[in-house]
Write an enzyme that holds these catalytic residues in place. Structure first.
Site, PDB file in Angstrom:
ATOM      1  CD  GLU A  98      -1.921  -2.512   1.674  1.00  0.00           C
ATOM      2  OE1 GLU A  98      -0.580  -1.788   2.765  1.00  0.00           O
ATOM      3  OE2 GLU A  98      -2.767  -3.106   1.713  1.00  0.00           O
ATOM      4  CE1 TYR A 110       7.971  -0.270  -3.405  1.00  0.00           C
ATOM      5  CE2 TYR A 110       6.272   2.086  -2.686  1.00  0.00           C
ATOM      6  CZ  TYR A 110       7.560   1.375  -2.287  1.00  0.00           C
ATOM      7  OH  TYR A 110       7.367   1.121  -1.126  1.00  0.00           O
TER       8      TYR A 110
END
Length: 144
Positions: A98, A110
């Site tokens: 998350e 990411y």
């Protein structure tokens, strides 16, 4: 038996890095408790670390912390890549995490590592000013 490529992590050192990286850091006791949990490991360098949990064929990034003075130099990516290798060796086929919707730098990292958005947790993060922020759930499916 310890793995020479992933020596045991020092919770106090990790806590010091986490305190530089986050407004609401995890302390050494919390990190020690996590590191003692089944399937949890850390990959650490002098200025950053990543904490991963592997359960069955899934891995989860619990936290990734890089000292502000060492950001934007490739350390975060190296940590994620090393964690993926280690998690795959432990049987994981995918990795989740998350990330705060407003954390553009982390989201870009990411994305460069191949993670894609798969969901949203409304109001997941709470800020010191009382604000709530959504978390984006990201996944990386490992190559077969």
């Amino acid at each position: 038996m310890s793995d020479p490529l992933f020596p045991p992590a020092d919770p106090a050192r990790l806590a010091a890095i986490h305190a530089e990286a986050f407004a609401a850091p995890w302390d050494a006791a919390a990190l020690a408790e996590l590191l003692a949990s089944p399937g949890v490991f850390a990959v650490a360098e002098a200025d950053g670390f990543i904490l991963i949990r592997v359960v069955a064929d899934e891995a989860e990034i619990l936290t990734l912390a890089v000292r502000p003075s060492s950001r934007r130099a490739g350390l975060g990516r190296r940590l994620v890549e090393a964690a993926v290798v280690r998690a795959a060796a432990l049987g994981a086929e995918r990795m989740f995490l998350e990330v705060a919707e407003g954390n553009a730098a982390a989201r870009a990292l990411y994305a460069r590592c191949g993670f894609v958005e798969m969901g949203r947790r409304r109001g997941y993060y709470s800020h010191t000013d009382g604000r709530r922020e959504d978390a984006l759930t990201l996944v990386l499916n490992f190559p077969r």
